[in-house]
Design a protein around this motif. Sequence first.
Motif, PDB file in Angstrom:
ATOM      1  N   CYS A 179       0.872  -1.188   0.000  1.00  0.00           N
ATOM      2  CA  CYS A 179       0.000   0.000   0.000  1.00  0.00           C
ATOM      3  C   CYS A 179       0.901   1.229   0.000  1.00  0.00           C
ATOM      4  O   CYS A 179       1.092   1.896   1.029  1.00  0.00           O
ATOM      5  CB  CYS A 179      -0.932  -0.014   1.211  1.00  0.00           C
ATOM      6  SG  CYS A 179      -2.159  -1.332   1.176  1.00  0.00           S
ATOM      7  N   VAL A 180       1.461   1.525  -1.160  1.00  0.00           N
ATOM      8  CA  VAL A 180       2.549   2.499  -1.272  1.00  0.00           C
ATOM      9  C   VAL A 180       2.111   3.940  -1.029  1.00  0.00           C
ATOM     10  O   VAL A 180       2.945   4.812  -0.764  1.00  0.00           O
ATOM     11  CB  VAL A 180       3.251   2.394  -2.649  1.00  0.00           C
ATOM     12  CG1 VAL A 180       3.960   1.060  -2.780  1.00  0.00           C
ATOM     13  CG2 VAL A 180       2.263   2.590  -3.790  1.00  0.00           C
ATOM     14  N   ASP A 181       0.806   4.243  -1.107  1.00  0.00           N
ATOM     15  CA  ASP A 181       0.320   5.603  -0.879  1.00  0.00           C
ATOM     16  C   ASP A 181      -0.229   5.805   0.533  1.00  0.00           C
ATOM     17  O   ASP A 181      -0.674   6.901   0.876  1.00  0.00           O
ATOM     18  CB  ASP A 181      -0.770   5.971  -1.889  1.00  0.00           C
ATOM     19  CG  ASP A 181      -0.199   6.325  -3.256  1.00  0.00           C
ATOM     20  OD1 ASP A 181       1.035   6.510  -3.355  1.00  0.00           O
ATOM     21  OD2 ASP A 181      -0.969   6.410  -4.226  1.00  0.00           O
ATOM     22  N   LEU A 182      -0.190   4.778   1.367  1.00  0.00           N
ATOM     23  CA  LEU A 182      -0.701   4.885   2.736  1.00  0.00           C
ATOM     24  C   LEU A 182       0.246   5.767   3.546  1.00  0.00           C
ATOM     25  O   LEU A 182       1.398   5.405   3.771  1.00  0.00           O
ATOM     26  CB  LEU A 182      -0.819   3.494   3.358  1.00  0.00           C
ATOM     27  CG  LEU A 182      -1.573   3.356   4.678  1.00  0.00           C
ATOM     28  CD1 LEU A 182      -3.040   3.733   4.513  1.00  0.00           C
ATOM     29  CD2 LEU A 182      -1.464   1.930   5.200  1.00  0.00           C
ATOM     30  N   CYS A 237       5.236  -0.166   2.460  1.00  0.00           N
ATOM     31  CA  CYS A 237       4.329   0.994   2.551  1.00  0.00           C
ATOM     32  C   CYS A 237       5.224   2.228   2.531  1.00  0.00           C
ATOM     33  O   CYS A 237       5.554   2.810   3.584  1.00  0.00           O
ATOM     34  CB  CYS A 237       3.482   0.920   3.825  1.00  0.00           C
ATOM     35  SG  CYS A 237       2.239  -0.380   3.803  1.00  0.00           S
ATOM     36  N   GLU A 238       5.613   2.630   1.356  1.00  0.00           N
ATOM     37  CA  GLU A 238       6.689   3.596   1.167  1.00  0.00           C
ATOM     38  C   GLU A 238       6.362   5.009   1.638  1.00  0.00           C
ATOM     39  O   GLU A 238       7.263   5.799   1.921  1.00  0.00           O
ATOM     40  CB  GLU A 238       7.086   3.628  -0.314  1.00  0.00           C
ATOM     41  CG  GLU A 238       7.661   2.316  -0.812  1.00  0.00           C
ATOM     42  CD  GLU A 238       7.961   2.315  -2.295  1.00  0.00           C
ATOM     43  OE1 GLU A 238       7.598   3.315  -2.968  1.00  0.00           O
ATOM     44  OE2 GLU A 238       8.549   1.337  -2.781  1.00  0.00           O
ATOM     45  N   SER A 239       5.068   5.362   1.729  1.00  0.00           N
ATOM     46  CA  SER A 239       4.684   6.725   2.121  1.00  0.00           C
ATOM     47  C   SER A 239       4.409   6.858   3.613  1.00  0.00           C
ATOM     48  O   SER A 239       4.148   7.963   4.104  1.00  0.00           O
ATOM     49  CB  SER A 239       3.445   7.165   1.333  1.00  0.00           C
ATOM     50  OG  SER A 239       3.713   7.183  -0.050  1.00  0.00           O
ATOM     51  N   LEU A 240       4.476   5.768   4.335  1.00  0.00           N
ATOM     52  CA  LEU A 240       4.221   5.777   5.772  1.00  0.00           C
ATOM     53  C   LEU A 240       5.370   6.506   6.474  1.00  0.00           C
ATOM     54  O   LEU A 240       6.527   6.117   6.335  1.00  0.00           O
ATOM     55  CB  LEU A 240       4.103   4.339   6.275  1.00  0.00           C
ATOM     56  CG  LEU A 240       3.391   4.059   7.587  1.00  0.00           C
ATOM     57  CD1 LEU A 240       1.927   4.498   7.511  1.00  0.00           C
ATOM     58  CD2 LEU A 240       3.464   2.569   7.910  1.00  0.00           C
ATOM     59  N   THR A 241       5.055   7.576   7.222  1.00  0.00           N
ATOM     60  CA  THR A 241       6.111   8.386   7.843  1.00  0.00           C
ATOM     61  C   THR A 241       6.294   8.104   9.334  1.00  0.00           C
ATOM     62  O   THR A 241       7.382   8.280   9.870  1.00  0.00           O
ATOM     63  CB  THR A 241       5.844   9.881   7.643  1.00  0.00           C
ATOM     64  OG1 THR A 241       4.550  10.208   8.169  1.00  0.00           O
ATOM     65  CG2 THR A 241       5.893  10.251   6.169  1.00  0.00           C
TER      66      THR A 241
END
Length: 197
Positions: A91-94, A114-118
């Motif tokens: 879920c790369v935009d999560l 989950c690349e966008s998870l900060t």
Amino acid sequence: DIVSVVIEDGVTSIGKWAFYFCDNLTSITIPNSVTSIGYSAFGYCESLTSIILPDGVTSIGDSAFYWCDNLTSITIPDSVTSIGDVAFYGCVDLTSITIPDSVTSIGNDAFKECESLTSITIPDGVTSIGDYSFYGCVGLTSITIPDSVTSIGYSAFESCTSLSSITIPDSVTSIMNSAFGSCTSLSSITIPDSVAD
């Protein structure tokens, strides 16, 4: 051809593969009567951007939202006790997710890539962080590990290249291979005396 789904009240479970590869599905309404979401129920629903899980759901099955790569937000209710293996893999935009205090286990590969998870806060009830659970979360800059966690799995945070520091609580007794491998921004880490392995 399916773009929206309304599940009527009275349905108690969403089964395996129920909406798998419905890649034009943009909205879904899930009633409070639903208690479980099955294996890969929404896998590859690539147009789904947000979802609200009702208060009745107790388990999110393995691969439930696998590669829902446009999913930006999800609400997990306090009734959920387990997040299955590979549940949100890809879920790369999560960008953010709140894991409620009711959750006691986070499965293997649960948030892998989950690349966008900060940032993420793991609740106090969780005792183990699964293998590869946050592997490749390149946007993850901070994480809070609670005192309830006793083990950190294989490659759990591997390739989290933005993670700069982490504190491991005294409850942790084992850190598995490559748990923080390739965390190239990690400048400090505190390992407590409780860690035996």
